[in-house]
Scaffold this active site. Structure first.
Site, mmCIF file in Angstrom:
data_model
loop_
_atom_site.group_PDB
_atom_site.id
_atom_site.type_symbol
_atom_site.label_atom_id
_atom_site.label_comp_id
_atom_site.label_asym_id
_atom_site.label_seq_id
_atom_site.Cartn_x
_atom_site.Cartn_y
_atom_site.Cartn_z
ATOM 1 C CB SER A 224 46.479 -45.441 58.838
ATOM 2 O OG SER A 224 45.246 -44.920 58.505
ATOM 3 C CG ASP A 424 46.602 -38.503 55.252
ATOM 4 O OD1 ASP A 424 45.577 -38.773 54.594
ATOM 5 O OD2 ASP A 424 46.796 -38.935 56.402
ATOM 6 C CG HIS A 479 46.879 -42.302 54.675
ATOM 7 N ND1 HIS A 479 46.546 -41.629 55.820
ATOM 8 C CD2 HIS A 479 46.614 -43.609 54.925
ATOM 9 C CE1 HIS A 479 46.097 -42.496 56.737
ATOM 10 N NE2 HIS A 479 46.132 -43.706 56.209
#
Ligand SMILES: *[C@@H]1O[C@H](CO)[C@@H](O)[C@H](O)[C@H]1NC(C)=O
Ligand SMILES: *[C@@H]1O[C@H](CO)[C@@H](O)[C@H](O)[C@H]1NC(C)=O
Ligand SMILES: *[C@@H]1O[C@H](CO)[C@@H](O)[C@H](O)[C@H]1NC(C)=O
Ligand SMILES: *[C@@H]1O[C@H](CO)[C@@H](O)[C@H](O)[C@H]1NC(C)=O
Ligand SMILES: *[C@@H]1O[C@H](CO)[C@@H](O)[C@H](O)[C@H]1NC(C)=O
Ligand SMILES: *[C@@H]1O[C@H](CO)[C@@H](O)[C@H](O)[C@H]1NC(C)=O
Ligand SMILES: *[C@@H]1O[C@H](CO)[C@@H](O)[C@H](O)[C@H]1NC(C)=O
Length: 588
Positions: A224, A424, A479
């Site tokens: 991320s 994601d 994610h």
């Protein structure tokens, strides 16, 4: 210090008033040592049963005191199936900015998970099976890291309201009193480059305190916002290696893994449109009518809109301009998905609230037993100060040289493994693929996609690799890839840190290694796993069917079936409903 006075007063009051139990008793049993580069480290051995269940596998937690009022929390686990003194060392950090690495530890790839009753169960696909694992809460004030502890409560918006003493007032909403890091944006980092030195100091501290776990190569894994942290922190490590300050040691960097990374906002904001409208995602879900699609397009490409603003940020480098640009893009482009569709940005297959990955560990970490077992000085919480500090400089909206940094890591022989779960939306794979291409690793443009082969015989994704540089797309994964694809991600991780080919793990790769196959990864899941009603909070996640599984109460406990679990506790303990990433401290 005022807080010490308050703490002393509390001890006396505890027996009188049970309300005082809401505050954390500071540990008195931490060992103190001095690490490399003179970094003080305070730590303790964590008892068996607090996360790791095997008495033969040790774990330690504590703090590296990297600056005045800057204390960085770490939690270390010995490797399970490799001799810890010969195992490699891997650091995991989550993103945010402001996300705790307890997310990675408990939701994704650590040795344990927590069930709805607060019981620990083992994760058989822990990355600690093959590597020593060090989880770091950074920068200061994230998770268990702190500036200095204060009694406080948290408001609806996540603001930390400091109390004069350890007494929880009647007006504080129930369950919000606790010990928090004093929120101060000058006692943390406000940009990615500014966070690098304290990260490096934490490693110097840890490696000095635990030389026996730091012998055999260093690997770095993140996700991320780690698309910002990973390249820049490791470039900083390499720079320090070249000209070591007195008392510091060389960190032998071998691998950088980044999942669903936030690299270049210019690319990734465009990828929101691509993922939602054209060419679209691979789940046959294209919900926007023409008016919404053109609104989306205009917010992105229209004159004076997102991309123009990001360009203006790039041209001027001005904090206020970058901040406004990023906020414009977040609200007007990224959030269209959440606002119009009510879907989970981190896994578009689910409507919000999404019960996956499980978050029961948040309550677990806020029990006195666990806090004292790990030597915590504060409650487990998100602290808005870090998000605010980064927001003030618009770091999120800047590219800050991440792609160049990756290129230079590739050139210095480091294995770089970029990967992405393809469900994601937040840091979606379409944008990640464009970023991977733009690294221009030697031979990568002529490499093709291959099915990744894993021991279960199921195809969990595809990989394109040239030399030690690879990009892997994971199917049916949001994610937090290791939660959704535990077996494949453990095998992927093992291959990467051993310098093997991601496709099969059978070969040590040299510079001339290439995967052959189509230039595009075209597999489509279809909408069989896309949910069209809100998923009940009491269901587990089934990694075999890639769908919600049985409710917790009937799901068996124990190692084998751990992969069928689920959760959603009180959303974001102390988490502020972020203006942009509504998920407490999950952000990116
Ligand atoms: C903080 O931790 C204490 C236990 O030490 C707990 O009683 C309290 O509920 C926690 N506060 C929050 C907000 O989780
Ligand atoms: C990981 O290690 C544990 C404990 O040694 C073991 O039970 C488990 O089978 C291992 N997992 C895999 C995938 O090999
Ligand atoms: C934050 O910390 C800095 C450095 O210690 C200090 O000068 C400043 O007064 C603090 N700010 C607040 C609001 O307490
Ligand atoms: C978006 O799609 C366009 C058209 O297919 C493509 O040229 C561009 O590279 C894509 N960008 C991203 C970030 O996915
Ligand atoms: C698109 O926007 C309109 C409002 O202009 C709204 O009524 C409609 O439901 C939206 N939804 C989708 C999915 O396109
Ligand atoms: C699911 O996919 C099928 C086949 O592409 C399509 O006909 C159907 O409309 C889709 N359903 C939804 C709800 O989007
Ligand atoms: C799970 O939750 C749903 C509602 O969200 C409820 O109808 C159901 O009875 C619950 N199941 C169990 C086993 O608790």
């Amino acid at each position: 210090m005022a807080s010490l006075v308050a703490l002393a007063a509390t001890t006396a009051l505890t027996t009188l008033n049970p309300v005082q139990a809401q505050f954390v008793k500071p540990p008195t049993d931490l060992k103190r040592v001095i690490g490399h580069y003179n970094i003080p480290v305070r730590y303790k051995e964590v008892p068996t049963g607090i996360c790791e269940l095997d008495p033969n596998v040790k774990s330690y937690s504590g703090y590296a005191d990297v600056g005045e009022d800057q204390h960085i929390f770490f939690w270390f686990f010995e490797a399970r199936e490799v001799e810890p003194e010969e195992a490699p060392l891997t650091v995991w950090i989550n993103g945010g900015p402001g996300s705790s690495s307890m997310i990675g530890l408990f939701e994704e790839l650590g040795p344990c998970r927590i069930d709805p009753e607060g019981k620990v169960f083992s994760n058989p696909y822990s990355w600690s099976n093959v590597s020593n694992m060090l989880f770091i809460d950074q920068p200061s004030q994230v998770g268990f890291s702190y500036s200095y502890p204060v009694p406080a409560w948290t408001s609806e918006s996540g603001g930390v309201v400091v109390l004069p003493e350890e007494v929880c007032p009647d007006y504080a909403p129930a369950g919000t009193c606790g010990s928090y890091a004093y929120p101060n944006i000058t006692l943390t980092a406000n940009t990615t480059p500014a966070a690098a030195p304290n990260f490096w100091k934490t490693l110097q501290g840890f490696m000095g305190a635990f030389p026996k776990y730091s012998r055999n190569g260093f690997h770095f894994a993140t996700e991320s916002y780690g698309g910002h942290y990973g390249p820049i922190f490791n470039q900083y490590i390499e720079k320090q290696n070249k000209k070591l300050p007195h008392g510091a040691i060389k960190i032998q960097l071998e691998t950088v893994l980044i999942g669903n990374g936030w690299y270049d906002p210019y690319v990734q904001y465009q990828a929101y449109y691509n993922f939602s409208v054209y060419p679209g995602n691979t789940y046959d879900y294209s919900p926007f009518d023409e008016s919404n699609a053109s609104m989306f397009y205009n917010n992105l490409y229209g004159k004076g809109n997102c991309l123009d603003r990001l360009q203006h940020c790039k041209d001027t480098g001005d904090n206020a301009i970058c901040r406004l640009a990023d906020n414009f893009c977040a609200y007007m482009v990224e959030l269209v998905y959440d606002d119009v569709l009510g879907r989970d940005e981190y896994d578009m297959r689910y409507l919000t609230p999404d019960p996956f990955p499980y978050r029961y560990y948040e309550s677990y970490l806020n029990t006195p037993a666990v806090q004292s077992a790990i030597g915590a000085f504060t409650n487990f919480s998100s602290n808005g100060a870090v998000g605010d500090a980064f927001d003030s400089t618009g770091d999120d909206g800047r590219e800050i040289g991440t792609i160049e940094a990756l290129r230079s890591l590739v050139h210095s022989g480091v294995t770089v493994a970029m990967y992405a779960g393809d469900a994601d939306y937040n840091c979606n794979w379409l944008g990640n693929e464009v970023s991977a291409n733009s690294v221009r690793a030697p031979g990568f443009s002529s490499a093709g996609y291959r099915d990744m082969r894993t021991s279960d015989g199921v195809c969990h994704g595809q990989v394109k690799q040239a030399g030690k540089f690879s990009f892997t797309r994971f199917y049916e994964a949001g994610h937090e890839v290791p939660f959704y694809q535990p077996l494949a991600s453990l095998e992927f991780f093992t291959r990467a840190i051993q310098g093997r080919d991601i496709e099969s793990g059978k070969h040590i790769v040299g510079p001339s290694y290439r995967t052959e196959g189509p230039l595009k990864s075209t597999y489509r899941e279809g909408n069989g796993t896309v949910q069209f009603s809100v998923t009940p909070a009491n269901l587990t996640y089934d990694v075999i069917t890639n769908k919600p599984g049985a409710p917790w109460s009937v799901a068996k406990s124990g190692g084998e079936t751990m992969i069928k679990r689920s959760f959603r506790g009180p959303r974001g303990v102390g988490g502020r409903p972020s203006k942009r990433r509504g998920l407490g401290f999950r952000f990116r």
